[in-house]
Each structure stands twice: as structure tokens, then as C-alpha cells.
Design a protein around this motif. Structure first.
Motif, PDB file in Angstrom:
ATOM      1  N   CYS A  11     -47.384 -13.208   4.861  1.00 31.28           N
ATOM      2  CA  CYS A  11     -46.905 -14.096   3.792  1.00 31.28           C
ATOM      3  C   CYS A  11     -45.375 -14.104   3.815  1.00 31.28           C
ATOM      4  CB  CYS A  11     -47.441 -13.585   2.450  1.00 31.28           C
ATOM      5  SG  CYS A  11     -47.247 -14.704   1.064  1.00 31.28           S
ATOM      6  N   THR A  12     -44.800 -14.515   4.958  1.00 28.43           N
ATOM      7  CA  THR A  12     -43.347 -14.430   5.125  1.00 28.43           C
ATOM      8  C   THR A  12     -42.620 -15.740   4.855  1.00 28.43           C
ATOM      9  OG1 THR A  12     -43.576 -14.895   7.482  1.00 28.43           O
ATOM     10  CG2 THR A  12     -43.546 -12.577   6.815  1.00 28.43           C
ATOM     11  N   THR A  13     -43.366 -16.814   4.638  1.00 37.09           N
ATOM     12  CA  THR A  13     -42.725 -18.106   4.363  1.00 37.09           C
ATOM     13  C   THR A  13     -43.014 -18.613   2.960  1.00 37.09           C
ATOM     14  OG1 THR A  13     -44.593 -19.308   5.309  1.00 37.09           O
ATOM     15  CG2 THR A  13     -42.774 -18.764   6.791  1.00 37.09           C
TER      16      THR A  13
ATOM     17  N   THR B 199     -30.357  -8.064   4.470  1.00 35.49           N
ATOM     18  CA  THR B 199     -31.644  -7.487   4.868  1.00 35.49           C
ATOM     19  C   THR B 199     -32.777  -8.224   4.169  1.00 35.49           C
ATOM     20  OG1 THR B 199     -30.639  -5.299   5.155  1.00 35.49           O
ATOM     21  CG2 THR B 199     -33.030  -5.393   4.948  1.00 35.49           C
ATOM     22  N   GLY B 200     -33.666  -8.805   4.968  1.00 34.70           N
ATOM     23  CA  GLY B 200     -34.864  -9.410   4.382  1.00 34.70           C
ATOM     24  C   GLY B 200     -35.843  -8.325   4.000  1.00 34.70           C
TER      25      GLY B 200
ATOM     26  N   ALA C  62     -39.801 -10.562   5.242  1.00 38.19           N
ATOM     27  CA  ALA C  62     -39.065 -11.833   5.299  1.00 38.19           C
ATOM     28  C   ALA C  62     -37.867 -11.708   6.228  1.00 38.19           C
ATOM     29  CB  ALA C  62     -38.615 -12.245   3.903  1.00 38.19           C
ATOM     30  N   SER C  63     -37.417 -12.856   6.744  1.00 36.06           N
ATOM     31  CA  SER C  63     -36.199 -12.913   7.549  1.00 36.06           C
ATOM     32  C   SER C  63     -35.159 -13.734   6.793  1.00 36.06           C
ATOM     33  CB  SER C  63     -36.486 -13.534   8.913  1.00 36.06           C
ATOM     34  OG  SER C  63     -37.050 -14.835   8.759  1.00 36.06           O
TER      35      SER C  63
ATOM     36  N   THR D 228     -30.316 -16.742   1.479  1.00 29.82           N
ATOM     37  CA  THR D 228     -31.685 -17.217   1.283  1.00 29.82           C
ATOM     38  C   THR D 228     -32.565 -16.684   2.405  1.00 29.82           C
ATOM     39  OG1 THR D 228     -30.860 -19.255   0.262  1.00 29.82           O
ATOM     40  CG2 THR D 228     -33.151 -19.251   1.005  1.00 29.82           C
ATOM     41  N   ASP D 229     -33.760 -16.171   2.029  1.00 29.92           N
ATOM     42  CA  ASP D 229     -34.669 -15.661   3.060  1.00 29.92           C
ATOM     43  C   ASP D 229     -35.767 -16.676   3.369  1.00 29.92           C
ATOM     44  OD1 ASP D 229     -36.635 -15.496   1.112  1.00 29.92           O
ATOM     45  OD2 ASP D 229     -36.656 -13.317   0.998  1.00 29.92           O
ATOM     46  N   SER D 230     -36.659 -16.299   4.273  1.00 31.10           N
ATOM     47  CA  SER D 230     -37.693 -17.228   4.751  1.00 31.10           C
ATOM     48  C   SER D 230     -38.697 -17.594   3.671  1.00 31.10           C
ATOM     49  CB  SER D 230     -38.425 -16.616   5.956  1.00 31.10           C
ATOM     50  OG  SER D 230     -38.955 -15.337   5.631  1.00 31.10           O
TER      51      SER D 230
END
Length: 485
Positions: free
Chosen positions: A210-212, A287-288, A292-293, A332-334
Motif C-alpha cells: 500500500c505504497t501509493t 525519509t519515506g 513509501a518513497s 511529498t511521498d508516494s
């Protein structure tokens, strides 16, 4: 073992003749095995009513199994109430635990007699009925499951009517239904709820899927194994990712004056000079969190925003500010989560030097000339200084004199021929820039001059004619006209 009330099946009594009785099938007891998914029936076949003399054949079945079958024999020895046969028979329930037993009785006999032989006439009696047995529980069922977040331990509720009869009862969480992503674990066969105490590794499996987005669907499973069969019960719920904003602080923000010339004066690349320094911002990696990235960095200062997609430098160039500014960076992260940090950028006010200049002759006429320069310049944190110089030439000449350095706000006295007009350059120079003023020293002249020898008056000039009034060297009145005033 489940107990089920007995039931009875009777073949309809023949009323044609009192010689004909009938057969009755009675279920005397029923038991069930949940583990084996089987129903066992105790039964008996009895003679009822008036015994018959000429019974030729009897057939009794239950659930497709033959309980009694006899043909080609005249059965004349049975009496009313007599048990013809009894026994116990086991049936396999269906895969869903259901079972319907259909009973069937058929009897064939001859009747009619004369002195020589049996009549060939025959009579058939038959009857059937059905019996629905209690359904044997085959699986546990999920009754509720929660929406939950990645830091929680979700609790499911379930029912398992088969209890300890099941050989295995387990629960898991699946991301897509294709696999047990949060693996199966045994749950109580006699319980009604279970809490998933997720390990760090299991939480990371959920987060990395669930990274997006900050949420996704997951499926709770309860798996029952009983009698060699496997059953599943599922409920779909929502997983949410919480407390997952990227990590980014002011320590990730650095800046400097990227103009070596201004740094040479200030001695500190953290101090930027207004309109001269070049601001270079350097961002170290955010750092995500929770899989997340980082997707972008947006830096804003003095109303100007610039975006980069990975950590690095942002060149803002020259900025016109004489006061400190706030540099704000939004990461902002992914998943679309953000973090914002800021840092104060030190600016030192600066502008070109300026001056109030006084240049005049003594009495507006004589050769003696006075120059005074009242200069202003920016301190730049006391790192700046001001130099004042002047140079001159006659207005009719092409080249200026060498520069002469003077002190700020101190009057300088010099001699300049009153018969000529002079061009002056006043040069103000600080450590960053130069301002040049041009001034003209006119010829020496009185504002009002009376020539007693010529009996003439000059305004802004010496009169050249006798008995005249001259303005700026032009005669406007002669003596006679003056006398008539």
C-alpha cells in the motif's frame, strides 16, 4: 453425537380382504458423527394388522440401501406385531452436511382360491416417505471483522458449530485472495473471536502493498478442515496506513551564498547580501515511512517556489531582500503524505552608496571653491566601507584630472579659476559597487554687481557697457532709461 427423533413408515393397510396385513418400517434411533459427516440409523421392520396368508414378496429400502428383500416364498408364519428384521445402517451426509433419507416398502401377495390351484391373481401394496436429518455442521463462519490500521491488532469474530470435531481451524489476512499474506495461524475451535497480534514483518507486508495510497482492501479468511474437506469463510475490509508522513526536518535544509565575491567581503556564506549574493539551497534526502518513497520536494522563499524530484541543489540566484526570509520546504511521498520544514535565511540590506553634494565658489564669484560630500552607504554587518573621490576639468576640456580622495562630510577648499566653468565627478565606492555624480561649478559671478567706474549694474554678470543695466551679459536698459525710473 446428535440424537434425532425416530420416525415410522407404514405400507397402507389393504382393505380388500381381512387376510391382508401390512409392513411397517420404524426408525428407532438416529445418531450423527460430525467428524465423519455420517448419520447412523437404528431401524426395525414389523408386521401390523391382520396377518396375511399369501404374501409372496417383500422389499424394504432406506436411503437407497436395501434393508430386506425376499421373493418367491409364501410367507405365512408371521404374526401381528412380529419383528421381521432390525438393524443399524450408516449413511454419508452430503458435503454441506445435509442428508434426506427416502424410505420405500413394497409387498406382493396372491389371493383367491379354488379346489384345484392358486389363482394367478396378485395384489401389490407399496408406500414411500422421506425424512430430513439434521444438518451436520461443516465449517466455521466469520461473523464480523473490522476496518483497521497498520498499527492495530484487528480482532475477528466467528462461529464454529462443529467445535472440536474439526481437524483444523485457522485464520489469515490476504491482500488479494490469492495467498495468505499475513499467514494462517491456529484459532480456538471452541472460541468466538481471535486477535491478530501482527509481527513487524507482517505489518511491513501490509504496508509495502500500500505504497501509493493510504488505504486498500484486504480479505480476512477463516479456514476449516473437517472430514478431509476444506471450507473457507471471508470478509473484505479496509486497511489504512497511519502516522506515515515522511521524515524531514530543518536539519535536512542547508543554504549558502554562492557568490564568492560577496562572501569575500562578509566572510560568512550564511549571510546573503541584498541583490548581490546568489542563494544556493541544498536538500538532503527525506525519509519515506512505512514503505513509501519520496516523490518531490518543493522549496519556497520570497514567494518563489521551485520543485525537484530528488534531493539535491536548488539555485535561486540573486534575491532582492534586505531582511531575513523564511525558506520553507514541503516534501511529498508516494502516498501523497507530506512533511514541511523551514529555515531562516539571513539577508543583509545593501544598496549603492549615495550622497548630498555641495559645490560652490566663495561669494559665488571668487576662485576659492568649496566641495562637501555627505555620503551614505550600507553597513552590511559592519563589513562595508565607503571611499569618496572627485576629479575635475574645465567644461571646455576633454580629460579629467586624477582622482582625489576626500573624507565623508568634510568640506574641502580648492582654487578654481572664476573665468571658467568646471565639470566635477564625485565617485562614491563601497566594497560592492560605485555611484558617480556629475556637478558643474559655473564661472565666478556676483548676483548683483555695481560698476562704479562704468556707472553700470550687472545681474549675474559684470556689465560691459557704460551707464547700462545688463542681465546675464545682455544690456536691457541704457542710462537715460534708468534715469527715467
Amino acid at each position: 453425537m446428535a440424537s434425532i427423533s425416530p420416525t415410522t413408515l407404514s405400507c397402507p393397510k389393504e382393505n380388500h380382504t381381512s387376510k391382508h396385513g401390512y409392513v411397517k418400517l420404524t426408525i428407532t434411533g438416529i445418531s450423527q458423527s460430525t467428524a465423519n459427516n455420517q448419520t447412523t440409523v437404528d431401524w426395525k421392520i414389523t408386521v401390523e394388522g391382520t396377518p396375511w396368508v399369501y404374501l409372496y414378496a417383500l422389499y424394504v429400502s432406506l436411503g437407497g440401501k436395501v434393508l430386506f428383500e425376499q421373493y418367491s416364498t409364501v410367507l405365512t408364519s408371521w404374526s401381528a406385531g412380529q419383528v421381521i428384521k432390525s438393524g443399524t445402517t450408516t449413511f454419508d451426509n452430503g458435503s454441506d452436511g445435509s442428508l434426506t433419507l427416502n424410505a420405500y416398502i413394497k409387498q406382493l401377495f396372491y389371493y383367491g382360491y379354488n379346489s384345484s390351484r392358486w389363482n394367478s391373481s396378485s395384489y401389490v401394496q407399496e408406500g414411500s416417505t422421506g425424512m430430513v436429518c439434521s444438518q451436520i455442521p461443516r465449517q466455521a463462519n466469520l461473523t464480523s471483522a473490522p476496518n483497521f490500521n497498520d498499527e492495530a491488532n484487528p480482532t475477528i469474530s466467528y462461529s464454529n458449530p462443529a467445535g472440536n470435531a474439526v481437524s483444523s481451524l485457522q485464520a489469515c489476512i490476504s491482500l488479494t485472495g490469492a495467498s495468505a499474506d499475513v499467514g494462517y495461524r491456529d484459532i480456538s475451535k471452541t472460541g468466538s473471536s481471535y486477535t491478530f497480534n501482527l509481527t513487524t514483518a507482517e505489518r511491513n507486508v501490509l504496508r509495502n502493498a500500500c505504497t501509493t495510497s493510504n488505504s486498500r482492501n484486504v480479505i480476512f479468511y477463516v479456514k476449516t478442515v473437517i472430514g478431509g474437506n476444506t471450507f473457507y469463510s471471508t470478509i473484505q475490509k479496509t486497511l489504512s496506513i497511519v502516522n506515515a508522513n515522511p521524515t524531514f526536518t530543518s536539519s535536512n535544509i542547508n543554504y549558502k551564498d554562492n557568490n564568492s565575491a560577496t562572501v569575500a567581503v562578509t566572510g560568512n556564506n550564511q549571510h546573503l547580501v541584498q541583490n548581490l549574493s546568489k542563494l544556493l539551497v541544498t536538500l538532503s534526502s527525506a525519509t519515506g515511512n512505512k514503505g513509501a518513497s519520496i516523490s518531490k520536494y518543493v522549496a519556497t522563499i520570497n514567494g518563489v517556489s521551485k520543485t525537484i524530484t530528488s534531493a539535491g541543489n536548488i539555485d535561486y540566484g540573486v534575491i532582492n531582500s534586505g531582511t531575513n526570509l523564511t525558506l520553507s520546504v514541503k516534501v511529498t511521498d508516494s502516498r501523497g503524505n507530506t512533511a514541511t520544514a523551514s529555515k531562516t535565511v539571513t539577508f543583509l540590506a545593501w544598496s549603492l552608496p549615495s550622497a548630498l553634494i555641495s559645490l560652490k565658489r566663495k561669494n559665488n564669484y571668487e576662485n576659492e571653491t568649496y566641495l562637501k560630500v555627505d555620503g551614505s552607504f550600507s553597513s552590511v554587518n559592519s563589513k562595508n566601507s565607503l571611499t569618496i573621490q572627485y576629479q575635475y576639468k574645465k567644461t571646455t576640456e576633454t580629460s579629467y584630472s586624477s582622482r582625489v580622495t576626500i573624507s565623508d562630510n568634510v568640506q574641502v577648499t580648492m582654487t578654481k579659476d572664476k573665468e571658467s566653468a568646471w565639470d566635477f565627478k564625485i565617485i562614491l565606492k563601497d566594497k560592492f559597487g560605485t555611484t558617480t555624480y556629475n556637478a558643474v561649478l559655473p564661472k565666478g559671478r556676483f548676483i548683483f554687481f555695481v560698476d562704479t567706474k562704468k556707472l553700470s549694474v550687472g545681474i549675474n554678470c559684470f556689465p560691459s557697457n557704460s551707464e547700462s543695466l545688463e542681465v546675464n551679459g545682455v544690456q536691457v536698459l541704457e542710462y537715460d532709461e534708468i534715469a527715467s525710473w
